[in-house]
Design a protein around this motif. Sequence first.
Motif, PDB file in Angstrom:
ATOM      1  N   TYR A  93       0.839  -1.199   0.000  1.00  0.00           N
ATOM      2  CA  TYR A  93       0.000   0.000   0.000  1.00  0.00           C
ATOM      3  C   TYR A  93       0.875   1.252   0.000  1.00  0.00           C
ATOM      4  O   TYR A  93       0.603   2.229  -0.704  1.00  0.00           O
ATOM      5  CB  TYR A  93      -0.922   0.014   1.222  1.00  0.00           C
ATOM      6  N   VAL A  94       1.925   1.221   0.790  1.00  0.00           N
ATOM      7  CA  VAL A  94       2.835   2.371   0.860  1.00  0.00           C
ATOM      8  C   VAL A  94       3.503   2.599  -0.496  1.00  0.00           C
ATOM      9  O   VAL A  94       3.552   3.730  -0.998  1.00  0.00           O
ATOM     10  CB  VAL A  94       3.903   2.145   1.955  1.00  0.00           C
ATOM     11  N   GLY A 141       0.914   3.775  -3.121  1.00  0.00           N
ATOM     12  CA  GLY A 141       0.494   5.146  -2.842  1.00  0.00           C
ATOM     13  C   GLY A 141       1.547   6.158  -3.238  1.00  0.00           C
ATOM     14  O   GLY A 141       1.233   7.225  -3.778  1.00  0.00           O
ATOM     15  N   ALA A 142       2.817   5.848  -2.980  1.00  0.00           N
ATOM     16  CA  ALA A 142       3.902   6.767  -3.339  1.00  0.00           C
ATOM     17  C   ALA A 142       3.931   6.997  -4.852  1.00  0.00           C
ATOM     18  O   ALA A 142       4.104   8.134  -5.322  1.00  0.00           O
ATOM     19  CB  ALA A 142       5.233   6.210  -2.854  1.00  0.00           C
ATOM     20  N   LYS A 164       0.834   9.142  -5.875  1.00  0.00           N
ATOM     21  CA  LYS A 164       1.014  10.551  -5.499  1.00  0.00           C
ATOM     22  C   LYS A 164       1.936  11.246  -6.484  1.00  0.00           C
ATOM     23  O   LYS A 164       1.693  12.399  -6.877  1.00  0.00           O
ATOM     24  CB  LYS A 164       1.583  10.644  -4.080  1.00  0.00           C
ATOM     25  N   TYR A 210      -4.469  13.483  -1.656  1.00  0.00           N
ATOM     26  CA  TYR A 210      -4.071  13.412  -0.249  1.00  0.00           C
ATOM     27  C   TYR A 210      -4.031  11.982   0.272  1.00  0.00           C
ATOM     28  O   TYR A 210      -3.351  11.685   1.261  1.00  0.00           O
ATOM     29  CB  TYR A 210      -5.058  14.217   0.618  1.00  0.00           C
ATOM     30  N   TYR A 244      -2.802   9.150  -0.591  1.00  0.00           N
ATOM     31  CA  TYR A 244      -1.787   8.166  -0.953  1.00  0.00           C
ATOM     32  C   TYR A 244      -0.603   8.093   0.000  1.00  0.00           C
ATOM     33  O   TYR A 244       0.312   7.299  -0.232  1.00  0.00           O
ATOM     34  CB  TYR A 244      -1.356   8.398  -2.405  1.00  0.00           C
ATOM     35  N   THR A 245      -0.616   8.880   1.051  1.00  0.00           N
ATOM     36  CA  THR A 245       0.281   8.648   2.191  1.00  0.00           C
ATOM     37  C   THR A 245      -0.551   8.808   3.457  1.00  0.00           C
ATOM     38  O   THR A 245      -1.507   9.599   3.489  1.00  0.00           O
ATOM     39  CB  THR A 245       1.474   9.627   2.240  1.00  0.00           C
ATOM     40  N   LEU A 246      -0.190   8.085   4.493  1.00  0.00           N
ATOM     41  CA  LEU A 246      -0.938   8.203   5.754  1.00  0.00           C
ATOM     42  C   LEU A 246      -0.838   9.603   6.329  1.00  0.00           C
ATOM     43  O   LEU A 246      -1.814  10.143   6.861  1.00  0.00           O
ATOM     44  CB  LEU A 246      -0.424   7.176   6.762  1.00  0.00           C
ATOM     45  N   ASP A 268      -0.448  12.547   4.817  1.00  0.00           N
ATOM     46  CA  ASP A 268      -1.329  13.476   4.114  1.00  0.00           C
ATOM     47  C   ASP A 268      -2.791  13.185   4.427  1.00  0.00           C
ATOM     48  O   ASP A 268      -3.601  14.106   4.594  1.00  0.00           O
ATOM     49  CB  ASP A 268      -1.117  13.366   2.601  1.00  0.00           C
ATOM     50  N   THR A 269      -3.146  11.921   4.518  1.00  0.00           N
ATOM     51  CA  THR A 269      -4.536  11.548   4.785  1.00  0.00           C
ATOM     52  C   THR A 269      -4.989  12.059   6.141  1.00  0.00           C
ATOM     53  O   THR A 269      -6.085  12.617   6.273  1.00  0.00           O
ATOM     54  CB  THR A 269      -4.707  10.015   4.714  1.00  0.00           C
ATOM     55  N   PHE A 292      -6.587   5.530   2.541  1.00  0.00           N
ATOM     56  CA  PHE A 292      -5.191   5.219   2.228  1.00  0.00           C
ATOM     57  C   PHE A 292      -5.047   3.929   1.439  1.00  0.00           C
ATOM     58  O   PHE A 292      -4.176   3.809   0.575  1.00  0.00           O
ATOM     59  CB  PHE A 292      -4.392   5.138   3.531  1.00  0.00           C
TER      60      PHE A 292
END
Length: 639
Positions: free
Chosen positions: A360-361, A364-365, A368, A530, A532-534, A536-537, A519
């Motif tokens: 997920y990380v 998401g990176a 983004k 927003y 796509y990182t914890l 920012d979320t 996320f």
Amino acid sequence: MAKMSIEQMLLKAKSHAKKGEKGAAQTLYQTVLNQFPKNQRAQKGLAALGGPQVSVTAKAPKQSEIAPVIDLYNQGYFSTALKHAKDLINRYPNAVSVWNILGAIHKELTQLPQAYDAFSKVTQLNPSYADGHNNLGVVLHDLGKLEAAQEAYHRAISLKPMYAEAYYNMANALRDQGQFDQAVDAYEKATSLRANYAEAHNNLGNALQDLGKLDQAIHAYREALTHKPAYAQAHFNMGNALRDQDKLDQAAEAYKEATEVQPNYAEAHNNLANLLQRQGKLDDAIARYKQALTFKPDYAEALRHLSLMVTHEHKDAQINTVETLLERSDLREADRCHLHYAYAKMKADLGEFKGAYENYVAGGALRKTQLRYQFHQDQELFRAVKRTAPLLQEQTLPPQVEPASPIPIFILGMPRSGTTLVEQIISSHSFVNGAGELTFASRFGARIAQGIDPLNVESLSEFRTQYLSKARELAQGSQFQTDKMPQNFRWIALICAALPEAKIIHVTRNAQATCWSNFTHYFSSQGLGYSYTLADTVQYYHLYSDLMSFWDEMYQDRIYHLNYERLTDEPEGGIRALIKHLGMDWEDACLTPHNNTRAVNTASHQQVRQKIYKGSSKEWRTYEMLLNGAFESLQKSSA
């Protein structure tokens, strides 16, 4: 064999062309042109054949020397053709015809720098050769040099004003630069010069779709199909336009037509599966995703979609496919992003939560980066909305304003907070049309709500008219219509000022569960960067929470707050209170939203097909030990 006359050669060439014997026809036409360069029948016949056009020059090689190269090209033997073309260049270094063929061969071999050099040589040797400039433009386009490509197309058109293909190519370059209006003009010029130019009609439809002119786009696709009925891409593109109009049955038929014309059209199978999913036909959707992957096993987007539809086990072949693809160094970033989300879901299904979180990380990176999102963009937007809100509150509509029809019901809040379930409940009522996530409020009012466009009675009235006009097209005569775009919470001041009859339902959910769900989802919309990182979320959640408190102070009982957890714990009481608040008579259908057959176009399309259940807000706790305290600041926001 007796020597043929010019007339006999022209008739023989025409006969070869009708039989599909392109190389033989091309050789004869070129033989005529070698003797009579201005023979229009030969010029037109050669042009109609397509492929590399041979330019006649005083120093051209003999036809018996060049014809074999053309034949090899037409038969797809590009490497062999290249060898022979280079031999000819050594003997005829200034022959435009050979340089032109050489450029065409290099382009087919995707050797773009070499193709550029060859076509540049063509235009240097014969600056008045329109086809050479057009071919040079195509290569420049492929190299990403769009402005230079346009210059080449302009030069071709100045030399050959009725050059439909050059107009078409120029339109493609304009569209790729985001100049959609100019692209439409160029496509229309191409189709006016060649009415049966199916590719130009199709791409005209794409440009019109870029501009949101869906009816006109569909007309263009139909025109393309009139001239080329077995045109799979036009069927596919028409399906996309019909889908965007929520004409799902017609869209499905268009996708099916595309797959019937071209059975291995993986993208059409994928988009049809997406529609079936929206309509709750989950088994059929899974089958279509698998069909897409049969034809295109490395189709990353289809792998992601399918991963969400099934529960994976260790033996599943798709797991090995995703693992192998992620090891590739030549993978496009967009595909790698899809695959990380697919792999995260697979890992979660297998109980490997650390691996799921890591993917997920990683996904998401990448997402983004693709969206070029920066958190300060949202910070400034929220500041602008709060600055403008008091000015909106002072505005009133003129007394003669026409009553709203349908009456909008805005269901808003953070994405993934339960808004889809609430819409399913409300739209189960016979008075209500469920319209889904409408973009009208943002499209027509975002600039007003931020104080960018003038804020006065005229602009408010125009927003109201535009919103209601578009809403009415979807309402099917219903008295009420839902608009379930969650992020309309940003425009509450505008809604209250311009649509005072509207109902506003604010759905809340446990803060940690909401942020985790944001996320872990890949959103097709580009407006949720927003998520796509914890970090920012969580920050975005605080912006949202602060703004909702601001609205409560301004509007008090205009906003109906509905808590997702309480609703799922005690559905009947919550649903009865909601329907009463909306001023509608009770209907038992509202208690069984899972029986609502309307299509759902959100990440929650599968959950809403199930009976109302509780406990989903606790799923994030499985990952709590991996989050390094990312949710600590949300404790006070938890429901």
